[in-house]
Every structure is written in C-alpha cells, then in structure tokens.
Design a protein around this motif. Structure first.
Motif, PDB file in Angstrom:
ATOM      1  N   UNK A  24     -70.569  21.515  64.177  1.00  0.00           N
ATOM      2  CA  UNK A  24     -69.174  21.931  64.391  1.00  0.00           C
ATOM      3  C   UNK A  24     -68.727  22.924  63.325  1.00  0.00           C
ATOM      4  N   UNK A  25     -69.162  22.714  62.083  1.00  0.00           N
ATOM      5  CA  UNK A  25     -68.845  23.683  61.018  1.00  0.00           C
ATOM      6  C   UNK A  25     -69.484  25.033  61.315  1.00  0.00           C
ATOM      7  N   UNK A  26     -70.733  25.007  61.752  1.00  0.00           N
ATOM      8  CA  UNK A  26     -71.449  26.247  62.071  1.00  0.00           C
ATOM      9  C   UNK A  26     -70.757  26.953  63.235  1.00  0.00           C
ATOM     10  N   UNK A  27     -70.396  26.200  64.270  1.00  0.00           N
ATOM     11  CA  UNK A  27     -69.735  26.810  65.421  1.00  0.00           C
ATOM     12  C   UNK A  27     -68.402  27.446  65.012  1.00  0.00           C
ATOM     13  N   UNK A  28     -67.672  26.793  64.131  1.00  0.00           N
ATOM     14  CA  UNK A  28     -66.402  27.356  63.654  1.00  0.00           C
ATOM     15  C   UNK A  28     -66.645  28.657  62.890  1.00  0.00           C
ATOM     16  N   UNK A  29     -67.672  28.673  62.052  1.00  0.00           N
ATOM     17  CA  UNK A  29     -68.022  29.892  61.311  1.00  0.00           C
ATOM     18  C   UNK A  29     -68.414  31.015  62.272  1.00  0.00           C
ATOM     19  N   UNK A  30     -69.228  30.684  63.274  1.00  0.00           N
ATOM     20  CA  UNK A  30     -69.651  31.685  64.247  1.00  0.00           C
ATOM     21  C   UNK A  30     -68.468  32.199  65.057  1.00  0.00           C
ATOM     22  N   UNK A  31     -67.580  31.311  65.440  1.00  0.00           N
ATOM     23  CA  UNK A  31     -66.385  31.711  66.181  1.00  0.00           C
ATOM     24  C   UNK A  31     -65.565  32.707  65.369  1.00  0.00           C
ATOM     25  N   UNK A  32     -65.461  32.470  64.064  1.00  0.00           N
ATOM     26  CA  UNK A  32     -64.696  33.364  63.188  1.00  0.00           C
ATOM     27  C   UNK A  32     -65.306  34.758  63.091  1.00  0.00           C
ATOM     28  N   UNK A  33     -66.626  34.860  63.091  1.00  0.00           N
ATOM     29  CA  UNK A  33     -67.244  36.186  62.958  1.00  0.00           C
ATOM     30  C   UNK A  33     -67.449  36.883  64.304  1.00  0.00           C
ATOM     31  N   UNK A  34     -67.577  36.105  65.377  1.00  0.00           N
ATOM     32  CA  UNK A  34     -67.792  36.706  66.694  1.00  0.00           C
ATOM     33  C   UNK A  34     -66.478  37.090  67.376  1.00  0.00           C
ATOM     34  N   UNK A  35     -65.410  36.389  67.083  1.00  0.00           N
ATOM     35  CA  UNK A  35     -64.119  36.663  67.700  1.00  0.00           C
ATOM     36  C   UNK A  35     -63.683  38.117  67.570  1.00  0.00           C
ATOM     37  N   UNK A  36     -63.736  38.690  66.358  1.00  0.00           N
ATOM     38  CA  UNK A  36     -63.340  40.090  66.216  1.00  0.00           C
ATOM     39  C   UNK A  36     -64.224  41.062  67.009  1.00  0.00           C
ATOM     40  N   UNK A 113     -76.068  40.706  63.170  1.00  0.00           N
ATOM     41  CA  UNK A 113     -75.805  40.849  61.728  1.00  0.00           C
ATOM     42  C   UNK A 113     -74.749  39.840  61.271  1.00  0.00           C
ATOM     43  N   UNK A 114     -73.730  39.638  62.082  1.00  0.00           N
ATOM     44  CA  UNK A 114     -72.685  38.669  61.740  1.00  0.00           C
ATOM     45  C   UNK A 114     -73.255  37.250  61.703  1.00  0.00           C
ATOM     46  N   UNK A 115     -74.104  36.922  62.667  1.00  0.00           N
ATOM     47  CA  UNK A 115     -74.734  35.604  62.710  1.00  0.00           C
ATOM     48  C   UNK A 115     -75.653  35.421  61.499  1.00  0.00           C
ATOM     49  N   UNK A 116     -76.382  36.467  61.127  1.00  0.00           N
ATOM     50  CA  UNK A 116     -77.261  36.384  59.952  1.00  0.00           C
ATOM     51  C   UNK A 116     -76.446  36.100  58.689  1.00  0.00           C
ATOM     52  N   UNK A 117     -75.252  36.671  58.597  1.00  0.00           N
ATOM     53  CA  UNK A 117     -74.386  36.413  57.439  1.00  0.00           C
ATOM     54  C   UNK A 117     -73.961  34.943  57.411  1.00  0.00           C
ATOM     55  N   UNK A 118     -73.657  34.379  58.587  1.00  0.00           N
ATOM     56  CA  UNK A 118     -73.311  32.954  58.652  1.00  0.00           C
ATOM     57  C   UNK A 118     -74.524  32.115  58.260  1.00  0.00           C
ATOM     58  N   UNK A 119     -75.700  32.462  58.772  1.00  0.00           N
ATOM     59  CA  UNK A 119     -76.929  31.743  58.404  1.00  0.00           C
ATOM     60  C   UNK A 119     -77.121  31.758  56.893  1.00  0.00           C
ATOM     61  N   UNK A 120     -76.917  32.919  56.285  1.00  0.00           N
ATOM     62  CA  UNK A 120     -77.102  33.036  54.846  1.00  0.00           C
ATOM     63  C   UNK A 120     -76.084  32.178  54.097  1.00  0.00           C
ATOM     64  N   UNK A 121     -74.838  32.241  54.544  1.00  0.00           N
ATOM     65  CA  UNK A 121     -73.787  31.457  53.893  1.00  0.00           C
ATOM     66  C   UNK A 121     -74.041  29.961  54.032  1.00  0.00           C
ATOM     67  N   UNK A 122     -74.467  29.535  55.210  1.00  0.00           N
ATOM     68  CA  UNK A 122     -74.647  28.103  55.477  1.00  0.00           C
ATOM     69  C   UNK A 122     -75.983  27.544  54.976  1.00  0.00           C
ATOM     70  N   UNK A 123     -77.034  28.406  55.001  1.00  0.00           N
ATOM     71  CA  UNK A 123     -78.375  27.896  54.719  1.00  0.00           C
ATOM     72  C   UNK A 123     -79.169  28.727  53.714  1.00  0.00           C
ATOM     73  N   UNK A 124     -78.583  29.772  53.162  1.00  0.00           N
ATOM     74  CA  UNK A 124     -79.296  30.682  52.269  1.00  0.00           C
ATOM     75  C   UNK A 124     -79.419  30.171  50.843  1.00  0.00           C
ATOM     76  N   UNK A 125     -79.824  31.058  49.978  1.00  0.00           N
ATOM     77  CA  UNK A 125     -80.127  30.725  48.580  1.00  0.00           C
ATOM     78  C   UNK A 125     -78.952  30.095  47.833  1.00  0.00           C
ATOM     79  N   UNK A 126     -77.721  30.486  48.163  1.00  0.00           N
ATOM     80  CA  UNK A 126     -76.561  29.951  47.455  1.00  0.00           C
ATOM     81  C   UNK A 126     -75.903  28.773  48.171  1.00  0.00           C
TER      82      UNK A 126
END
Length: 148
Positions: A24-36, A113-126
C-alpha cells in the motif's frame, strides 16, 4: 497487547500483513509520481503490456492484467483517446491488434524513470535495511522471468 509501561506492544508479525502494508505504501508512492503523467498503476501496466506485445488482443490484456475484457476495452479506449495506443482493426467482429504509439512510448519511458525513482527510494542504497533486503530478495526471485 500492552507492555508494563502501558505502551502498545509490537505490531502484527504476519508476513501477509507486513507485505500488504508495504504494498500500500508503494502503491501510494507510485500514484504520486504517475498522477502528474496522467497515468494510474493499472494503466501503466496496460501500456507496458501493449508495448512489449505489439498486436496484443483485448482478451490477452485482460488475462495478463487480471481484469475483465470489458474493463480493458474502457482503459484501452481512454489510452487511445489520449493518443498513447492505437488499434489497427477497431471494427466490431474483427480481432484487435493494439499497439503503442510514439507518444505512448515516450510516456512509458518517462513513467519507467518515475517508477525507478520510487524503487530507489523504497529499496535502494539509502532505504531501510529491511526494505533493501526485501527488494534484493524479490529481484533475485524473479531474475530472468517476466511477470504480468
């Protein structure tokens, strides 16, 4: 459950509940970047399927997306109205051959690219180490496989 100091105890430890909460957190993040971009997660999925399978049918899209053929018709009609896909055989009684347009391909690349940014934020190095490990496990489990 409460502890001696009156605070709530640990959260539910069910794997299903944890994964659902994270989803649900991931879907909310994706909704935020895909909406625009004018996309939803479901429409992005359809656009991706159409891009990787030119000439696909409504039935194939419904099967891959886990939705009804009628729902696919509505979604594809909206994507076509936006100039993102086209159906070369859009005639009653004939099989459809749906494909992505150059506009759709550009939007898909931007969405990826937007999805990759969410992936990085949710699962990346930081990211939280637990989430990072989960991301690594999911990628390893599906490496070399296509999913729908």
């Amino acid at each position: 459950m409460t502890t001696d100091n009156g605070r709530s105890g640990p959260p539910v430890t069910s794997t299903s509940i944890f994964v659902l909460s994270l989803a649900r957190r991931i879907e909310a993040e994706l909704t935020n970047v895909l909406g625009p971009l004018g996309l939803t997660v479901a429409r992005l999925g359809l656009l991706g399927h159409i891009a990787t399978m030119p000439g696909t049918s409504f039935s194939d899209l419904a099967r891959m997306s886990g939705i009804t053929v009628q729902s696919v018709h509505g979604a594809v009609k909206a994507l076509a109205a936006a100039g993102l896909v086209r159906d070369h055989n859009a005639r009653a009684g004939s099989a459809s051959t749906i494909e992505i347009t150059p506009s759709g391909a550009r939007l898909l690349a931007e969405a990826e690219r937007a999805v990759a940014a969410v992936d990085d934020r949710m699962f990346g190095a930081d990211a939280d180490p637990v989430h990072r490990g989960l991301g690594e496990a999911v990628r390893a489990a599906f490496e070399g496989r296509t999913t729908s």
